[in-house]
Scaffold this motif. Structure first.
Motif, PDB file in Angstrom:
ATOM      1  N   TYR A  33       0.336  -5.878  12.312  1.00 39.68           N
ATOM      2  CA  TYR A  33       1.663  -5.358  12.556  1.00 39.68           C
ATOM      3  C   TYR A  33       1.637  -4.862  14.161  1.00 39.68           C
ATOM      4  CZ  TYR A  33       1.194  -4.513   7.314  1.00 39.68           C
ATOM      5  OH  TYR A  33       0.958  -4.783   6.014  1.00 39.68           O
ATOM      6  N   TYR A  35       3.849  -2.067  16.328  1.00 40.22           N
ATOM      7  CA  TYR A  35       4.477  -0.937  16.497  1.00 40.22           C
ATOM      8  C   TYR A  35       4.722  -0.646  17.735  1.00 40.22           C
ATOM      9  CZ  TYR A  35       4.078  -0.153  11.560  1.00 40.22           C
ATOM     10  OH  TYR A  35       4.092  -0.120   9.976  1.00 40.22           O
ATOM     11  N   LEU A  43       6.535   5.794  15.550  1.00 39.32           N
ATOM     12  CA  LEU A  43       6.165   4.633  15.455  1.00 39.32           C
ATOM     13  C   LEU A  43       7.290   3.573  14.866  1.00 39.32           C
ATOM     14  CD1 LEU A  43       3.313   6.321  15.269  1.00 39.32           C
ATOM     15  CD2 LEU A  43       2.425   4.185  15.465  1.00 39.32           C
ATOM     16  N   PHE A  45       8.445   0.198  13.711  1.00 38.55           N
ATOM     17  CA  PHE A  45       8.060  -1.081  13.377  1.00 38.55           C
ATOM     18  C   PHE A  45       8.737  -2.339  14.125  1.00 38.55           C
ATOM     19  CE2 PHE A  45       6.120  -4.426  11.142  1.00 38.55           C
ATOM     20  CZ  PHE A  45       7.088  -5.371  10.561  1.00 38.55           C
ATOM     21  N   LYS A  94      -4.529  -4.850   8.088  1.00 37.50           N
ATOM     22  CA  LYS A  94      -4.813  -4.649   6.853  1.00 37.50           C
ATOM     23  C   LYS A  94      -5.503  -5.769   6.200  1.00 37.50           C
ATOM     24  CE  LYS A  94      -1.882  -2.859   3.855  1.00 37.50           C
ATOM     25  NZ  LYS A  94      -0.547  -2.180   3.291  1.00 37.50           N
ATOM     26  N   ASP A  97      -1.730  -7.235   1.492  1.00 35.35           N
ATOM     27  CA  ASP A  97      -0.750  -6.385   1.496  1.00 35.35           C
ATOM     28  C   ASP A  97      -0.760  -5.216   0.088  1.00 35.35           C
ATOM     29  OD1 ASP A  97       2.059  -8.674   2.843  1.00 35.35           O
ATOM     30  OD2 ASP A  97       0.686  -7.161   3.571  1.00 35.35           O
ATOM     31  N   LEU A  98      -1.546  -4.682   0.416  1.00 37.36           N
ATOM     32  CA  LEU A  98      -2.021  -3.725  -1.007  1.00 37.36           C
ATOM     33  C   LEU A  98      -1.646  -2.355  -0.492  1.00 37.36           C
ATOM     34  CD1 LEU A  98      -5.567  -5.324  -2.131  1.00 37.36           C
ATOM     35  CD2 LEU A  98      -3.238  -5.568  -3.088  1.00 37.36           C
ATOM     36  N   ASN A  99      -1.860  -1.575  -1.340  1.00 37.23           N
ATOM     37  CA  ASN A  99      -1.577  -0.023  -1.194  1.00 37.23           C
ATOM     38  C   ASN A  99      -2.996   0.336  -0.519  1.00 37.23           C
ATOM     39  OD1 ASN A  99       0.875   0.618  -1.529  1.00 37.23           O
ATOM     40  ND2 ASN A  99       0.510   1.173  -3.940  1.00 37.23           N
TER      41      ASN A  99
ATOM     42  N   TYR B  32       3.860   4.637  -1.839  1.00 34.98           N
ATOM     43  CA  TYR B  32       2.975   4.703  -1.251  1.00 34.98           C
ATOM     44  C   TYR B  32       2.958   5.780  -0.074  1.00 34.98           C
ATOM     45  CZ  TYR B  32      -2.034   3.873   0.130  1.00 34.98           C
ATOM     46  OH  TYR B  32      -3.499   4.215   0.400  1.00 34.98           O
ATOM     47  N   LEU B  34       1.302   7.732   3.467  1.00 33.20           N
ATOM     48  CA  LEU B  34       0.058   8.349   3.951  1.00 33.20           C
ATOM     49  C   LEU B  34       0.287   9.465   5.231  1.00 33.20           C
ATOM     50  CD1 LEU B  34       0.589   5.178   3.836  1.00 33.20           C
ATOM     51  CD2 LEU B  34      -1.643   4.867   4.510  1.00 33.20           C
ATOM     52  N   GLY B  97       2.892  -1.708  -1.482  1.00 33.96           N
ATOM     53  CA  GLY B  97       2.052  -2.140  -0.075  1.00 33.96           C
ATOM     54  C   GLY B  97       2.617  -3.401   0.473  1.00 33.96           C
ATOM     55  N   PRO B 100       6.019  -3.044   5.600  1.00 35.08           N
ATOM     56  CA  PRO B 100       5.202  -2.227   6.479  1.00 35.08           C
ATOM     57  C   PRO B 100       5.408  -0.733   6.450  1.00 35.08           C
ATOM     58  CG  PRO B 100       6.565  -4.144   7.156  1.00 35.08           C
ATOM     59  CD  PRO B 100       7.039  -3.888   5.804  1.00 35.08           C
ATOM     60  N   LEU B 101       4.353  -0.001   6.808  1.00 33.58           N
ATOM     61  CA  LEU B 101       4.765   1.206   7.002  1.00 33.58           C
ATOM     62  C   LEU B 101       5.823   1.927   7.954  1.00 33.58           C
ATOM     63  CD1 LEU B 101       1.052   2.183   7.506  1.00 33.58           C
ATOM     64  CD2 LEU B 101       2.116   2.331   5.351  1.00 33.58           C
ATOM     65  N   VAL B 102       6.584   2.842   7.366  1.00 32.66           N
ATOM     66  CA  VAL B 102       7.569   3.557   7.819  1.00 32.66           C
ATOM     67  C   VAL B 102       7.153   4.826   8.329  1.00 32.66           C
ATOM     68  CG1 VAL B 102      10.054   4.142   7.705  1.00 32.66           C
ATOM     69  CG2 VAL B 102       9.414   2.329   6.886  1.00 32.66           C
ATOM     70  N   PHE B 103       7.152   5.277   9.468  1.00 28.87           N
ATOM     71  CA  PHE B 103       6.620   6.226  10.019  1.00 28.87           C
ATOM     72  C   PHE B 103       7.702   7.562  10.356  1.00 28.87           C
ATOM     73  CE2 PHE B 103       2.183   5.742  10.875  1.00 28.87           C
ATOM     74  CZ  PHE B 103       2.119   4.364  10.675  1.00 28.87           C
TER      75      PHE B 103
END
Lengths: 113, 113
Positions: A33, A35, A43, A45, A94, A97-99, B32, B34, B97, B100-103
């Motif tokens: 990824y 960012y 951050l 994406f 990562k 694509d898992l949690n 999920y 974090l 998952g 992508p992570l959203v911050f």
């Protein structure tokens, strides 16, 4: 040490130029990824690659592009640079694509002058 | 549209007391969550996570609480230590998952000795 390596750590370049940022993910991680963190922003994406294929796209400008190579390292290409592109650029990886958590590199600080 | 919001840009806490950092989200598909910690000149470091099937997860001094009905999560640090002074980012992803992570924009925590 997260195991994610980004080079260079710092980059100063002029407007209109093109730069390439490089990321080596953790050994065995298939997902990469990118960012962007601008001043006082979270951050944002940009783009995700999974095992060489583009998987997801975020707020990535058309002047920006990326790719992931067979050895899984990735490059982010920024062209026609503008002052507003000055930011920290982070790469994360990562396994799949898992949690699970993503592991971040130390970032590349890009300054456009 | 910000899907993950951290409404407090900064928080100051005395050493030994509890630090509570808050995060709200709008996307009901997030499953999920974090928390990452970030020191200056370093990449974000994973701290703790929680799946949407739980409402609490604990790891040493750090506990994350999830209130799905309110779309709210919080990070509790007890007791706070000066070394906890950093920027804390809340992040979320969806579909097991696969997104992508959203911050959020982060909360700067200062622990005063």
């Amino acid at each position: 040490d997260s195991g994610v390596t980004q080079t260079p750590k710092h980059l100063i370049t002029a407007t209109g130029q093109r730069v390439t940022l490089r990321c080596s993910p953790r050994s065995g991680d298939l997902s990469v990824y990118w960012y962007q963190q601008s001043l006082d922003q979270g951050l944002q994406f940009l783009i995700q690659y999974y095992n060489g294929e583009e998987r997801a796209k975020g707020n990535i400008l058309e002047r920006f592009s990326a790719q992931q190579f067979p050895d899984l390292h990735s490059e982010l290409n920024l062209s026609s640079l503008e002052l507003g592109d000055s930011a920290l650029y982070f790469c994360a990886s990562k396994p799949r694509d898992l949690n699970t958590e993503a592991f971040f590199g130390q970032g590349t600080r890009l300054t456009v002058v | 549209d910000q899907q993950v919001k951290q409404n407090s840009p900064s928080l100051s806490v005395q050493e030994g007391r509890i630090s509570i950092l808050n995060c709200d989200y709008t996307n009901s598909m997030f499953d999920y969550f974090l928390w990452y910690k970030k020191y200056p000149a370093e990449g974000p470091t994973f701290l703790i996570s929680i799946s949407s099937i739980k409402d609490k997860n604990e790891d040493g001094r750090f506990t994350v609480f999830l209130n799905k009905s309110a779309k709210h999560l919080s990070l509790h640090i007890v007791p706070s230590q000066p070394g906890d002074s950093a920027v804390y980012f809340c992040a979320a992803s969806a579909l097991g998952g696969n997104t992508p992570l959203v911050f959020g924009k982060g909360t700067r925590l200062s622990v005063i000795a």
